[in-house]
Design a protein around this motif. Sequence first.
Motif: not given
Length: 185
Positions: A47-65
Amino acid sequence: MTDVLTRPTAPSAGRDRRVRPLRRLGRSLLYDALLMPVGVQVMADAMLGEEETAARRWRRLGARGVQSMSSARTFGYGLLSAVLGLTSWFVMLLLVLAVVRGPFWGLVEHGPVQPGTWGGPTRAGAWVAHGLIAVPCIVVFLFALRGIAALQMRLVQGTNRWVLPATIVVAAGSLAFFWSWLQQL
């Protein structure tokens, strides 16, 4: 004569094979436990337009690539992940209840054993019956949690085309189950 206790030994390959599935299961349980809060944070990022931050959250959680996605896709994946996270929490609750009320039934139930109790009329029979019913349920719950983590991880990685429809079906089924469960309370 060599001393067996002081001789250095290499870790056995058999022991490593037994530890790996337990570590994977532990990582899956942690991943499942964090799905709900991370899914909500990803929706806020979208909603804030921070797609790269969202991708970093997924990677930090453990989802690679995980790559940066559009806002709509990020929000949708966050919503699906939040629903899967709620499902995981519910399955974890059932897992804890199955452990406490199954193999440890006799330690938590102190009242008299009624004739209609599973395995009754004796306390030992009821304890054995609760344990025998709960142990397969515990295994099924652990496999379900492992499957939820694997499905969500594949969703955000975008590896296969079948993952999005499968995730939508699982999320819709989970919501329908929650609704029916809440109606019977």
